[in-house]
Motif scaffolding. Structure first.
Motif, PDB file in Angstrom:
ATOM      1  N   MET A  48       0.826  -1.203   0.000  1.00 54.31           N
ATOM      2  CA  MET A  48       0.000   0.000   0.000  1.00 54.31           C
ATOM      3  C   MET A  48       0.863   1.257   0.000  1.00 54.31           C
ATOM      4  O   MET A  48       0.460   2.317  -0.440  1.00 54.31           O
ATOM      5  N   ILE A  49       2.091   1.171   0.590  1.00 56.70           N
ATOM      6  CA  ILE A  49       2.984   2.321   0.611  1.00 56.70           C
ATOM      7  C   ILE A  49       3.945   2.211  -0.560  1.00 56.70           C
ATOM      8  O   ILE A  49       4.631   1.228  -0.735  1.00 56.70           O
ATOM      9  N   GLY A  50       4.010   3.227  -1.345  1.00 56.77           N
ATOM     10  CA  GLY A  50       4.893   3.247  -2.500  1.00 56.77           C
ATOM     11  C   GLY A  50       4.660   4.517  -3.288  1.00 56.77           C
ATOM     12  O   GLY A  50       5.548   5.340  -3.473  1.00 56.77           O
ATOM     13  N   GLU A  51       3.424   4.698  -3.744  1.00 61.89           N
ATOM     14  CA  GLU A  51       3.082   5.885  -4.497  1.00 61.89           C
ATOM     15  C   GLU A  51       2.708   7.028  -3.560  1.00 61.89           C
ATOM     16  O   GLU A  51       2.318   6.802  -2.415  1.00 61.89           O
ATOM     17  N   ASP A  52       2.829   8.235  -4.073  1.00 61.00           N
ATOM     18  CA  ASP A  52       2.338   9.382  -3.324  1.00 61.00           C
ATOM     19  C   ASP A  52       0.821   9.369  -3.374  1.00 61.00           C
ATOM     20  O   ASP A  52       0.212   9.478  -4.450  1.00 61.00           O
ATOM     21  N   GLU A  53       0.200   9.232  -2.208  1.00 58.60           N
ATOM     22  CA  GLU A  53      -1.257   9.085  -2.173  1.00 58.60           C
ATOM     23  C   GLU A  53      -1.763   9.312  -0.755  1.00 58.60           C
ATOM     24  O   GLU A  53      -1.011   9.276   0.208  1.00 58.60           O
ATOM     25  N   ILE A  54      -3.053   9.547  -0.656  1.00 53.47           N
ATOM     26  CA  ILE A  54      -3.741   9.546   0.632  1.00 53.47           C
ATOM     27  C   ILE A  54      -4.936   8.619   0.501  1.00 53.47           C
ATOM     28  O   ILE A  54      -5.739   8.746  -0.429  1.00 53.47           O
ATOM     29  N   ILE A  55      -5.017   7.665   1.418  1.00 52.42           N
ATOM     30  CA  ILE A  55      -6.142   6.723   1.464  1.00 52.42           C
ATOM     31  C   ILE A  55      -6.819   6.866   2.817  1.00 52.42           C
ATOM     32  O   ILE A  55      -6.148   6.923   3.853  1.00 52.42           O
ATOM     33  N   PHE A  56      -8.119   6.947   2.791  1.00 51.89           N
ATOM     34  CA  PHE A  56      -8.877   6.965   4.045  1.00 51.89           C
ATOM     35  C   PHE A  56     -10.114   6.108   3.842  1.00 51.89           C
ATOM     36  O   PHE A  56     -10.981   6.423   3.024  1.00 51.89           O
ATOM     37  N   SER A  57     -10.165   4.991   4.568  1.00 54.36           N
ATOM     38  CA  SER A  57     -11.252   4.042   4.358  1.00 54.36           C
ATOM     39  C   SER A  57     -11.703   3.449   5.681  1.00 54.36           C
ATOM     40  O   SER A  57     -10.887   3.135   6.545  1.00 54.36           O
ATOM     41  N   GLY A  58     -13.001   3.309   5.842  1.00 52.62           N
ATOM     42  CA  GLY A  58     -13.532   2.680   7.040  1.00 52.62           C
ATOM     43  C   GLY A  58     -15.027   2.878   7.155  1.00 52.62           C
ATOM     44  O   GLY A  58     -15.569   3.878   6.676  1.00 52.62           O
ATOM     45  N   LYS A  59     -15.683   1.922   7.777  1.00 53.02           N
ATOM     46  CA  LYS A  59     -17.118   2.021   8.023  1.00 53.02           C
ATOM     47  C   LYS A  59     -17.395   1.638   9.467  1.00 53.02           C
ATOM     48  O   LYS A  59     -17.074   0.538   9.908  1.00 53.02           O
ATOM     49  N   TYR A  60     -17.975   2.581  10.218  1.00 53.11           N
ATOM     50  CA  TYR A  60     -18.332   2.340  11.614  1.00 53.11           C
ATOM     51  C   TYR A  60     -19.542   3.203  11.940  1.00 53.11           C
ATOM     52  O   TYR A  60     -19.467   4.429  11.901  1.00 53.11           O
ATOM     53  N   LYS A  61     -20.662   2.549  12.217  1.00 49.69           N
ATOM     54  CA  LYS A  61     -21.903   3.280  12.453  1.00 49.69           C
ATOM     55  C   LYS A  61     -22.148   4.252  11.301  1.00 49.69           C
ATOM     56  O   LYS A  61     -22.164   3.850  10.152  1.00 49.69           O
ATOM     57  N   GLU A  62     -22.315   5.554  11.590  1.00 51.11           N
ATOM     58  CA  GLU A  62     -22.630   6.498  10.521  1.00 51.11           C
ATOM     59  C   GLU A  62     -21.408   6.865   9.674  1.00 51.11           C
ATOM     60  O   GLU A  62     -21.551   7.449   8.598  1.00 51.11           O
ATOM     61  N   LEU A  63     -20.230   6.549  10.166  1.00 51.43           N
ATOM     62  CA  LEU A  63     -19.019   6.868   9.414  1.00 51.43           C
ATOM     63  C   LEU A  63     -18.853   5.877   8.270  1.00 51.43           C
ATOM     64  O   LEU A  63     -18.918   4.667   8.479  1.00 51.43           O
ATOM     65  N   ASP A  64     -18.639   6.386   7.070  1.00 52.81           N
ATOM     66  CA  ASP A  64     -18.467   5.511   5.906  1.00 52.81           C
ATOM     67  C   ASP A  64     -17.656   6.257   4.853  1.00 52.81           C
ATOM     68  O   ASP A  64     -18.203   6.999   4.036  1.00 52.81           O
ATOM     69  N   PHE A  65     -16.321   6.096   4.886  1.00 54.19           N
ATOM     70  CA  PHE A  65     -15.422   6.758   3.955  1.00 54.19           C
ATOM     71  C   PHE A  65     -14.632   5.717   3.184  1.00 54.19           C
ATOM     72  O   PHE A  65     -14.137   4.755   3.765  1.00 54.19           O
ATOM     73  N   ASN A  66     -14.499   5.909   1.906  1.00 51.27           N
ATOM     74  CA  ASN A  66     -13.714   4.994   1.075  1.00 51.27           C
ATOM     75  C   ASN A  66     -13.087   5.779  -0.069  1.00 51.27           C
ATOM     76  O   ASN A  66     -13.546   5.730  -1.206  1.00 51.27           O
ATOM     77  N   VAL A  67     -12.041   6.541   0.254  1.00 48.36           N
ATOM     78  CA  VAL A  67     -11.458   7.423  -0.759  1.00 48.36           C
ATOM     79  C   VAL A  67      -9.952   7.220  -0.884  1.00 48.36           C
ATOM     80  O   VAL A  67      -9.266   6.839   0.065  1.00 48.36           O
ATOM     81  N   ARG A  68      -9.479   7.485  -2.080  1.00 46.00           N
ATOM     82  CA  ARG A  68      -8.042   7.508  -2.358  1.00 46.00           C
ATOM     83  C   ARG A  68      -7.754   8.709  -3.243  1.00 46.00           C
ATOM     84  O   ARG A  68      -8.430   8.930  -4.250  1.00 46.00           O
ATOM     85  N   TYR A  69      -6.766   9.499  -2.845  1.00 44.11           N
ATOM     86  CA  TYR A  69      -6.321  10.635  -3.628  1.00 44.11           C
ATOM     87  C   TYR A  69      -4.943  10.324  -4.209  1.00 44.11           C
ATOM     88  O   TYR A  69      -3.996  10.042  -3.461  1.00 44.11           O
ATOM     89  N   ASP A  70      -4.832  10.347  -5.507  1.00 45.64           N
ATOM     90  CA  ASP A  70      -3.558  10.129  -6.176  1.00 45.64           C
ATOM     91  C   ASP A  70      -2.783  11.445  -6.162  1.00 45.64           C
ATOM     92  O   ASP A  70      -3.214  12.437  -6.765  1.00 45.64           O
ATOM     93  N   LEU A  71      -1.654  11.472  -5.468  1.00 44.93           N
ATOM     94  CA  LEU A  71      -0.880  12.703  -5.313  1.00 44.93           C
ATOM     95  C   LEU A  71       0.300  12.799  -6.277  1.00 44.93           C
ATOM     96  O   LEU A  71       1.133  13.695  -6.145  1.00 44.93           O
TER      97      LEU A  71
END
Length: 248
Positions: free
Chosen positions: A1-24
């Motif tokens: 998962m670590i190699g490219e310049d990127e930001i990943i934020f993913s997770g689902k818990y109750k009302e929280l539901d994020f699944n994003v990746r930013y290619d930097l």
């Protein structure tokens, strides 16, 4: 998962539901700062919500604080804010979280910026990681990895701790990548609401970085951070201040 310049934020818990990746790849520092600001805006409300304070009660108190820094200072001096905030927590040791949220909301209501004024044209892709909340940030020499398994029995405060760690890292790095960093000079004060009122009056007209760091130095960081949970939950890990090239 670590190699490219990127930001990943993913997770689902109750009302929280994020699944994003930013290619930097090819992004400049202000682009990255803009991405981090977006992550803060979407993450921070959940960090407070899961901290086990009564957010609605804190919001009600903060809503009466006024529309500028001088008004907030006056409100603090004329009201027993600390006492009011004690009524927003079931566990007294969580008062630090309630204090943080009070300043966060009071300043937001007054239109006081708490984040760098940056944006990014980078659009997120979808990236889903099952069974855990994951934050991965890599850009140039900066690397940050935060994970929490969502096995049965995970507690709200544990999720808050992870999310608060994401917010704290994102706040610090967004300012840094926006070109705002360094020591903030201020008179030494002991933490108290009276001292906070004096400080707020002095901060009138200052930029977001100076306001945030000045309040943080006094002990009232106006953003979600793991330290606000430490007294109630000693297991929480507090990130150490780190330089530009270190993990954080």
């Amino acid at each position: 998962m670590i190699g490219e310049d990127e930001i990943i934020f993913s997770g689902k818990y109750k009302e929280l539901d994020f699944n994003v990746r930013y290619d930097l790849k090819g992004a400049n520092e202000r682009d990255v700062a803009g991405v981090l600001v977006e992550i803060i805006k979407t993450t921070e409300p959940f960090a407070y919500e899961f901290s086990e304070i009564d957010c609605k009660k804190v919001e009600e108190i903060a809503s009466k604080a006024g529309k500028d820094l001088t008004s907030i200072a006056k409100f603090i001096r004329e009201n027993s804010v600390r006492k009011q905030l004690e009524g927003t927590v079931k566990e007294g040791k969580l008062i630090t979280a309630a204090e943080s949220y009070f300043f966060n909301r009071a300043l937001a209501n007054a239109g006081v910026a708490l984040l760098p004024d940056v944006s990014s044209s980078i659009k997120p892709e979808t990236e889903k990681v099952e069974g855990q909340i994951v934050f991965v940030g890599k850009y140039a020499k900066w690397i940050s990895i935060k994970k929490l398994g969502l096995e049965e029995g995970v507690k709200d405060w544990e999720v808050s701790g992870l999310l608060s760690g994401v917010v704290q890292t994102a706040v610090n790095k967004s300012f840094e990548f926006a070109g705002e960093s360094g020591e903030v000079n201020a008179a030494k004060r002991r933490k108290s609401f009276g001292a906070a009122a004096d400080l707020l009056e002095e901060l009138s007209g200052k930029d977001a970085y100076v306001i945030v760091k000045s309040l943080e130095n006094l002990g009232y960081a106006p953003y979600a951070h793991p330290g606000m949970l430490k007294a109630a939950h000693p297991e929480i890990k507090i990130p150490k201040p780190k330089g530009r090239t270190a993990k954080g």
